[in-house]
Design a protein around this motif. Structure first.
Motif, PDB file in Angstrom:
ATOM      1  N   GLU A 201       0.818  -1.210   0.000  1.00  0.00           N
ATOM      2  CA  GLU A 201       0.000   0.000   0.000  1.00  0.00           C
ATOM      3  C   GLU A 201       0.863   1.276   0.000  1.00  0.00           C
ATOM      4  O   GLU A 201       2.035   1.232   0.370  1.00  0.00           O
ATOM      5  CB  GLU A 201      -0.982  -0.009   1.194  1.00  0.00           C
ATOM      6  CG  GLU A 201      -0.360   0.005   2.574  1.00  0.00           C
ATOM      7  CD  GLU A 201      -0.131  -1.394   3.144  1.00  0.00           C
ATOM      8  OE1 GLU A 201       0.237  -2.312   2.376  1.00  0.00           O
ATOM      9  OE2 GLU A 201      -0.292  -1.540   4.367  1.00  0.00           O
ATOM     10  N   ASN A 202       0.252   2.378  -0.397  1.00  0.00           N
ATOM     11  CA  ASN A 202       0.888   3.705  -0.416  1.00  0.00           C
ATOM     12  C   ASN A 202       2.130   3.772  -1.303  1.00  0.00           C
ATOM     13  O   ASN A 202       3.053   4.532  -1.011  1.00  0.00           O
ATOM     14  CB  ASN A 202       1.267   4.168   1.007  1.00  0.00           C
ATOM     15  CG  ASN A 202       0.051   4.204   1.915  1.00  0.00           C
ATOM     16  OD1 ASN A 202      -1.024   4.590   1.461  1.00  0.00           O
ATOM     17  ND2 ASN A 202       0.196   3.788   3.154  1.00  0.00           N
ATOM     18  N   GLY A 203       2.177   2.964  -2.347  1.00  0.00           N
ATOM     19  CA  GLY A 203       3.273   3.041  -3.311  1.00  0.00           C
ATOM     20  C   GLY A 203       4.610   2.565  -2.769  1.00  0.00           C
ATOM     21  O   GLY A 203       5.643   2.722  -3.421  1.00  0.00           O
ATOM     22  N   ARG A 204       4.629   1.974  -1.578  1.00  0.00           N
ATOM     23  CA  ARG A 204       5.902   1.472  -1.044  1.00  0.00           C
ATOM     24  C   ARG A 204       6.214   0.111  -1.658  1.00  0.00           C
ATOM     25  O   ARG A 204       5.317  -0.606  -2.104  1.00  0.00           O
ATOM     26  CB  ARG A 204       5.811   1.297   0.481  1.00  0.00           C
ATOM     27  CG  ARG A 204       5.690   2.606   1.237  1.00  0.00           C
ATOM     28  CD  ARG A 204       5.511   2.362   2.716  1.00  0.00           C
ATOM     29  NE  ARG A 204       4.329   1.557   2.986  1.00  0.00           N
ATOM     30  CZ  ARG A 204       4.182   0.781   4.043  1.00  0.00           C
ATOM     31  NH1 ARG A 204       5.136   0.680   4.932  1.00  0.00           N
ATOM     32  NH2 ARG A 204       3.070   0.095   4.225  1.00  0.00           N
ATOM     33  N   ALA A 205       7.508  -0.228  -1.670  1.00  0.00           N
ATOM     34  CA  ALA A 205       7.915  -1.562  -2.132  1.00  0.00           C
ATOM     35  C   ALA A 205       8.472  -2.321  -0.940  1.00  0.00           C
ATOM     36  O   ALA A 205       9.061  -1.726  -0.030  1.00  0.00           O
ATOM     37  CB  ALA A 205       8.979  -1.440  -3.206  1.00  0.00           C
ATOM     38  N   VAL A 206       8.273  -3.647  -0.949  1.00  0.00           N
ATOM     39  CA  VAL A 206       8.857  -4.479   0.097  1.00  0.00           C
ATOM     40  C   VAL A 206       9.867  -5.427  -0.544  1.00  0.00           C
ATOM     41  O   VAL A 206       9.595  -6.019  -1.578  1.00  0.00           O
ATOM     42  CB  VAL A 206       7.772  -5.255   0.884  1.00  0.00           C
ATOM     43  CG1 VAL A 206       6.901  -6.111  -0.021  1.00  0.00           C
ATOM     44  CG2 VAL A 206       8.403  -6.127   1.965  1.00  0.00           C
ATOM     45  N   LEU A 207      11.033  -5.497   0.073  1.00  0.00           N
ATOM     46  CA  LEU A 207      12.053  -6.456  -0.358  1.00  0.00           C
ATOM     47  C   LEU A 207      12.232  -7.437   0.788  1.00  0.00           C
ATOM     48  O   LEU A 207      12.546  -7.044   1.916  1.00  0.00           O
ATOM     49  CB  LEU A 207      13.376  -5.741  -0.649  1.00  0.00           C
ATOM     50  CG  LEU A 207      14.560  -6.645  -0.991  1.00  0.00           C
ATOM     51  CD1 LEU A 207      14.316  -7.407  -2.290  1.00  0.00           C
ATOM     52  CD2 LEU A 207      15.852  -5.823  -1.108  1.00  0.00           C
ATOM     53  N   CYS A 208      11.992  -8.727   0.509  1.00  0.00           N
ATOM     54  CA  CYS A 208      12.104  -9.731   1.564  1.00  0.00           C
ATOM     55  C   CYS A 208      13.001 -10.866   1.062  1.00  0.00           C
ATOM     56  O   CYS A 208      12.807 -11.360  -0.047  1.00  0.00           O
ATOM     57  CB  CYS A 208      10.710 -10.237   1.927  1.00  0.00           C
ATOM     58  SG  CYS A 208      10.732 -11.272   3.400  1.00  0.00           S
ATOM     59  N   ILE A 209      13.965 -11.246   1.882  1.00  0.00           N
ATOM     60  CA  ILE A 209      14.980 -12.204   1.447  1.00  0.00           C
ATOM     61  C   ILE A 209      14.986 -13.420   2.369  1.00  0.00           C
ATOM     62  O   ILE A 209      14.955 -13.279   3.595  1.00  0.00           O
ATOM     63  CB  ILE A 209      16.378 -11.534   1.468  1.00  0.00           C
ATOM     64  CG1 ILE A 209      16.384 -10.357   0.491  1.00  0.00           C
ATOM     65  CG2 ILE A 209      17.473 -12.539   1.107  1.00  0.00           C
ATOM     66  CD1 ILE A 209      17.669  -9.555   0.475  1.00  0.00           C
ATOM     67  N   ALA A 210      15.011 -14.610   1.758  1.00  0.00           N
ATOM     68  CA  ALA A 210      15.221 -15.852   2.530  1.00  0.00           C
ATOM     69  C   ALA A 210      16.569 -16.405   2.084  1.00  0.00           C
ATOM     70  O   ALA A 210      16.836 -16.519   0.878  1.00  0.00           O
ATOM     71  CB  ALA A 210      14.111 -16.858   2.236  1.00  0.00           C
ATOM     72  N   ILE A 211      17.403 -16.754   3.038  1.00  0.00           N
ATOM     73  CA  ILE A 211      18.776 -17.161   2.691  1.00  0.00           C
ATOM     74  C   ILE A 211      19.296 -18.186   3.701  1.00  0.00           C
ATOM     75  O   ILE A 211      18.972 -18.105   4.898  1.00  0.00           O
ATOM     76  CB  ILE A 211      19.704 -15.909   2.624  1.00  0.00           C
ATOM     77  CG1 ILE A 211      21.125 -16.308   2.254  1.00  0.00           C
ATOM     78  CG2 ILE A 211      19.677 -15.087   3.889  1.00  0.00           C
ATOM     79  CD1 ILE A 211      22.017 -15.129   1.900  1.00  0.00           C
ATOM     80  N   LEU A 212      20.079 -19.132   3.206  1.00  0.00           N
ATOM     81  CA  LEU A 212      20.698 -20.108   4.109  1.00  0.00           C
ATOM     82  C   LEU A 212      21.722 -19.395   4.985  1.00  0.00           C
ATOM     83  O   LEU A 212      22.418 -18.482   4.520  1.00  0.00           O
ATOM     84  CB  LEU A 212      21.403 -21.205   3.296  1.00  0.00           C
ATOM     85  CG  LEU A 212      20.490 -22.053   2.415  1.00  0.00           C
ATOM     86  CD1 LEU A 212      21.313 -22.986   1.529  1.00  0.00           C
ATOM     87  CD2 LEU A 212      19.514 -22.854   3.278  1.00  0.00           C
ATOM     88  N   ARG A 213      21.828 -19.855   6.230  1.00  0.00           N
ATOM     89  CA  ARG A 213      22.714 -19.167   7.176  1.00  0.00           C
ATOM     90  C   ARG A 213      24.164 -19.108   6.696  1.00  0.00           C
ATOM     91  O   ARG A 213      24.808 -18.062   6.763  1.00  0.00           O
ATOM     92  CB  ARG A 213      22.639 -19.857   8.538  1.00  0.00           C
ATOM     93  CG  ARG A 213      23.281 -19.031   9.639  1.00  0.00           C
ATOM     94  CD  ARG A 213      23.166 -19.691  10.979  1.00  0.00           C
ATOM     95  NE  ARG A 213      23.435 -21.119  10.880  1.00  0.00           N
ATOM     96  CZ  ARG A 213      22.878 -22.041  11.670  1.00  0.00           C
ATOM     97  NH1 ARG A 213      22.022 -21.684  12.566  1.00  0.00           N
ATOM     98  NH2 ARG A 213      23.162 -23.315  11.528  1.00  0.00           N
ATOM     99  N   GLN A 214      24.645 -20.245   6.120  1.00  0.00           N
ATOM    100  CA  GLN A 214      26.055 -20.256   5.659  1.00  0.00           C
ATOM    101  C   GLN A 214      26.261 -19.234   4.539  1.00  0.00           C
ATOM    102  O   GLN A 214      27.277 -18.537   4.502  1.00  0.00           O
ATOM    103  CB  GLN A 214      26.479 -21.625   5.122  1.00  0.00           C
ATOM    104  CG  GLN A 214      26.363 -22.759   6.099  1.00  0.00           C
ATOM    105  CD  GLN A 214      25.011 -23.469   5.938  1.00  0.00           C
ATOM    106  OE1 GLN A 214      23.972 -22.816   5.931  1.00  0.00           O
ATOM    107  NE2 GLN A 214      25.025 -24.789   5.811  1.00  0.00           N
ATOM    108  N   ALA A 215      25.278 -19.151   3.644  1.00  0.00           N
ATOM    109  CA  ALA A 215      25.393 -18.193   2.537  1.00  0.00           C
ATOM    110  C   ALA A 215      25.379 -16.766   3.091  1.00  0.00           C
ATOM    111  O   ALA A 215      26.151 -15.900   2.655  1.00  0.00           O
ATOM    112  CB  ALA A 215      24.258 -18.396   1.548  1.00  0.00           C
TER     113      ALA A 215
END
Ligand SMILES: Cc1cc2nc3c(=O)[nH]c(=O)nc-3n(C[C@H](O)[C@H](O)[C@H](O)COP(=O)(O)OP(=O)(O)OC[C@H]3O[C@@H](n4cnc5c(N)ncnc54)[C@H](O)[C@@H]3O)c2cc1C
Length: 379
Positions: A201-215
């Motif tokens: 909402e409100n023109g915002r963007a969401v960046l969400c990352i899933a990553i292995l702990r070692q990486a």
């Protein structure tokens, strides 16, 4: 006469259970550790099933300003595969959605207790004691455990593999990337992880990352190093975040995510485990909230019908089995640096693969809501 259940945790799972019980005339107590609306590590992607369930519970995502999503893009390096989603979807911040569901639970009759963290939960002679802080707490015959990503210390979820990290940030994108992103979700693959970018909402963007702990550690163990590494590997990603203005003081993070965990009937221990306490589907599916909402409604319905936690957990387990299996396979493929390029090339040639993956990782149609429930307007 049975006493009304105690629900611990007011995410989508806990609030869905509270609304379902309260609408049927019960007065559950809903305990939540935060004192007010809060952001959460989540990609904010609301799938069709989640949208229908949220509407059925009396909350309208459109009225909350949700952004519509019709297309999915899979990105690896410079390769981009695109397909139309086989269902409508929204981008909606968890801060807005969770607050609206909780307020709905309260207006329906649930007794909401905010700012209370349950630290210890014990069962003695058929009565649960949920201890908060000092010596105070709550007692109940029935407990719905809906603490999501966080375990109550003495009742952890049984899963050895907790090797993933989740991170999230909101941005105002530069005008060009914001236009490109409008109506789409972009999933960028990089060795050891994936990053989802979409508008809310409100023109915002969401960046969400899933990553292995070692990486994560390889990339420097912090947000700037991680973003720089993804930018180096994908010019497309770099172009999308160029000139983006972060909207949170620091990124949100959660570690030790037990992807693939699924509670069995033997794990119930007399508890109704809801949402992420019942099953943790890999994030790339964007179906965790649908599962959470379904589990909350289903636990409430089972309890109202006189059923116990073992029956509930068994039924939920078989409902989710196929979806969880496919999601697990896709998650491993998308995390693997060896498979990512081939996956993206395959999806470019056959965009139907993306649609198949999107449909196959939803709740099965047998648990879809009846049409008349879907149409209930927000109230
Ligand atoms: C990186 C990542 C990205 C994701 N992206 C998506 C997505 O785009 N779409 C999607 O559908 N799903 C997504 N998910 C999954 C989704 O976030 C979860 O499945 C969903 O939030 C589960 O809901 P819940 O109600 O079980 O738990 P939560 O949403 O975690 O809510 C739990 C609540 O319990 C409270 N609580 C915790 N401990 C206590 C305590 N001890 N006492 C009292 N209260 C407590 C918390 O404050 C919280 O409000 C993602 C997950 C991750 C990790």
């Amino acid at each position: 006469m049975r006493r009304d259940p105690l629900i611990i945790g007011a995410g989508p799972a806990g609030s869905a259970a509270a609304i379902t019980l309260a609408q049927a005339g019960y007065r559950p107590v809903l305990v939540e550790r935060t004192t007010g609306p809060a952001d959460k590590v989540c990609g904010d992607f609301l799938s069709d099933d989640a949208i229908q369930r949220v509407r059925g519970l009396g909350v309208d995502p459109v009225a909350l300003g949700a952004s519509s999503i019709q297309r999915v893009r899979l990105i690896h390096g410079e390769g981009i595969a695109e397909a139309t989603l086989p269902f409508p979807a929204f981008g909606l911040s968890r801060r807005g959605l969770d607050a609206a569901l909780l307020s709905r639970a309260e207006s329906a009759g649930a007794i909401v207790q905010r700012g209370q963290t349950v630290r210890h939960l014990t069962l003695d002679l058929g009565e649960w004691t949920a201890q908060t802080g000092d010596q105070s707490g709550f007692t109940a015959e029935t407990v719905f455990l809906a603490t999501g990503k966080h375990d109550v210390r003495n009742l952890p979820r049984a899963r050895s593999d907790r090797g993933a990290v989740g991170m999230k940030m909101y941005f105002h994108l530069a005008p060009g990337p914001a236009k490109t992103l409008d109506g789409a979700i972009e999933l960028t693959l990089f060795p050891g992880g994936y990053a989802g970018l979409q508008l809310v909402e409100n023109g915002r963007a969401v960046l969400c990352i899933a990553i292995l702990r070692q990486a994560f550690q390889r990339y420097g163990g912090g947000w700037p190093g991680l973003i720089a590494s993804i930018e180096q590997r994908s010019r497309r990603f770099a172009a999308m975040v160029a000139g983006a203005r972060p909207l949170l003081a620091r990124p949100l993070a959660v570690a030790g995510i037990p992807y693939g965990y699924q509670a069995g009937p033997e794990d119930s221990g007399g508890l109704f485990r809801l949402g992420d306490q019942a099953a943790v589907i890999p994030s790339l599916t964007g179906d965790g909230m649908a599962i959470a909402l379904h589990s909350g409604q289903s636990a409430a319905e089972t309890w109202m019908a006189g059923g116990d936690s073992v029956a509930y957990q068994r039924a939920l387990g078989s409902t989710l089995r196929t979806q969880m299996r496919l999601a697990g396979l896709l998650h491993h493929a998308c995390m693997s640096g060896l498979v990512q390029a081939g996956l993206t090339r395959g999806a470019r040639v056959f965009p139907g693969l993306l649609r198949y993956a999107a449909s196959g990782t939803r709740l099965p149609p047998t648990v879809a809501l009846p049409e008349e429930m879907v149409r209930i307007p927000a109230g």
